[in-house]
Design a protein around this motif. Structure first.
Motif, PDB file in Angstrom:
ATOM      1  N   LEU A 157       0.848  -1.434   0.193  1.00 37.28           N
ATOM      2  CA  LEU A 157      -0.139   0.113   0.431  1.00 37.28           C
ATOM      3  C   LEU A 157       0.995   0.974  -0.168  1.00 37.28           C
ATOM      4  O   LEU A 157       1.769   1.727   0.217  1.00 37.28           O
ATOM      5  CB  LEU A 157      -0.798   0.060   1.129  1.00 37.28           C
ATOM      6  CG  LEU A 157      -2.070  -1.217   1.215  1.00 37.28           C
ATOM      7  CD1 LEU A 157      -2.496  -0.742   2.875  1.00 37.28           C
ATOM      8  CD2 LEU A 157      -2.714  -1.347   0.289  1.00 37.28           C
ATOM      9  N   VAL A 171      -2.781  -1.556  -5.024  1.00 39.19           N
ATOM     10  CA  VAL A 171      -2.331  -2.933  -4.470  1.00 39.19           C
ATOM     11  C   VAL A 171      -1.150  -3.437  -5.296  1.00 39.19           C
ATOM     12  O   VAL A 171      -1.638  -3.441  -6.420  1.00 39.19           O
ATOM     13  CB  VAL A 171      -3.023  -4.511  -3.448  1.00 39.19           C
ATOM     14  CG1 VAL A 171      -3.934  -5.215  -4.882  1.00 39.19           C
ATOM     15  CG2 VAL A 171      -2.404  -4.738  -2.977  1.00 39.19           C
ATOM     16  N   LEU A 179      -3.752  -7.976   1.307  1.00 36.02           N
ATOM     17  CA  LEU A 179      -4.612  -7.021   1.922  1.00 36.02           C
ATOM     18  C   LEU A 179      -5.868  -8.077   2.185  1.00 36.02           C
ATOM     19  O   LEU A 179      -6.748  -7.502   2.804  1.00 36.02           O
ATOM     20  CB  LEU A 179      -4.804  -6.596   0.615  1.00 36.02           C
ATOM     21  CG  LEU A 179      -5.938  -4.921   0.447  1.00 36.02           C
ATOM     22  CD1 LEU A 179      -5.171  -4.429   1.706  1.00 36.02           C
ATOM     23  CD2 LEU A 179      -5.945  -4.059  -0.318  1.00 36.02           C
TER      24      LEU A 179
END
Length: 328
Positions: free
Chosen positions: A106, A216, A241
């Motif tokens: 991220l 991402v 994630l």
């Protein structure tokens, strides 16, 4: 072999960001992270009292911002570089968001936006009914888990060989404290609710909706991430994630993460600010592994030396290849 670890909620202390603000560029960076999270990180990290920063919606963004800040300062302004200089990277609970930022999964902005959504959603879910958490220290693991189940509670955190955190209804927690498992102590935690249990399902849904719209990346460099989901070893950013989202309503298995460190032959663990909790667990469960805390700018020189000593793969020295059969 170096592991960098990022602490979870409860590690924050009043004024713990103050020393970092003395360094060039930190105030501006924290102001930018404050804008992304919608939280005044500078005020809460320097002026707010313990009760104020215990609030989930304040504590979680503070912790992620602190970890990113410390890593940035460690490697000269690019926290992503800290992640690439490790052989393994992991975080406990909300520390997984910090780890995602340090690994490049991220961006800093998206990490702060994510933790803002996460913290507010968890605070809202916690307010729906009276719930709580308690640490069960000592005792036989099977007997501890059986007692937690008998009281209608869930093991929310498997922190170490000697510590399990129970979570659930506030009255059931009181009953567990009054009737602890044999040879165990039960300590009420000052938290807002039963995190990492079914009570957080609404928060998980809200976070899933948010992350579906977030860009991402896979982790930068050759540094896999170790997940709280049973110590799963990951090099895929989207998978990591997804597990961060699931983790909100699922147990945090830090003991499994430490088993991965042992299996991979980790020789040193560096905990990013506010440090001490995870190295404390490692001190008991990972005998012989060198430990280093990065809490203030005064620790930067020692932390740099620690990186040079244990991060061999990233400082021009060779080391034995990892045995792929050791992955779990």
């Amino acid at each position: 072999m170096l592991a960098i670890v990022c602490p979870g909620q409860g590690a924050q202390k009043p004024g713990f960001l103050s020393p970092w603000l003395e360094l060039t560029g930190v105030r501006e960076a924290l102001a930018s992270m404050s804008d992304a999270a919608g939280v005044d990180l500078i005020r809460h990290g320097t002026e707010s009292d313990a009760e104020t920063i215990r609030d989930t919606a304040v504590a979680q963004p503070l912790l992620v911002a602190a970890g990113i800040t410390a890593a940035d300062c460690l490697v000269g302004g690019d926290g992503f570089a800290a992640g690439t200089q490790a052989d393994l990277l992991a975080g406990h609970s909300v520390g997984e968001v910090t780890a995602a930022a340090l690994s490049g999964v991220l961006s800093t902005e998206d990490a702060m936006r994510l933790v803002a959504v996460r913290s507010r959603a968890m605070a809202t879910a916690a307010a729906a009914e009276p719930t709580s958490m308690a640490a069960v220290v000592g005792g036989n693991r099977e007997e501890v888990l059986a007692a937690i189940e008998q009281h209608g509670l869930a093991p929310a955190n498997i922190n170490s060989a000697a510590q399990v955190v129970a979570a659930g209804g506030a009255e059931q927690i009181k009953a567990l404290i009054a009737e602890p498992p044999a040879k165990a102590r039960v300590i009420l935690l000052q938290v807002a609710g039963a995190f990492h249990t079914r009570y957080m399902a609404p928060a998980r849904g809200e976070l899933a909706d948010f992350t579906a719209q977030v860009s991402v990346n896979d982790p930068l460099g050759q540094c896999p991430l170790v997940s709280n989901a049973g110590g799963e070893i990951l090099t895929d950013g989207r998978r990591y994630l997804d597990l961060i989202v699931d983790q909100v309503a699922s147990p945090v298995d830090w003991e499994a993460c430490m088993r991965v460190f042992a299996q991979r032959g980790v020789t040193g663990i560096l905990e990013i600010a506010p440090a001490g909790t995870l190295t404390g667990l490692a001190k008991r469960d990972l005998k012989g592994v060198a430990l280093q805390n990065l809490n203030t700018p005064g620790d930067l020189d020692a932390a740099t030396d620690f990186l040079n000593e244990h991060g061999e793969n990233h400082f021009g020295e060779s080391s034995d290849e990892v045995d792929p059969d050791k992955e779990n």
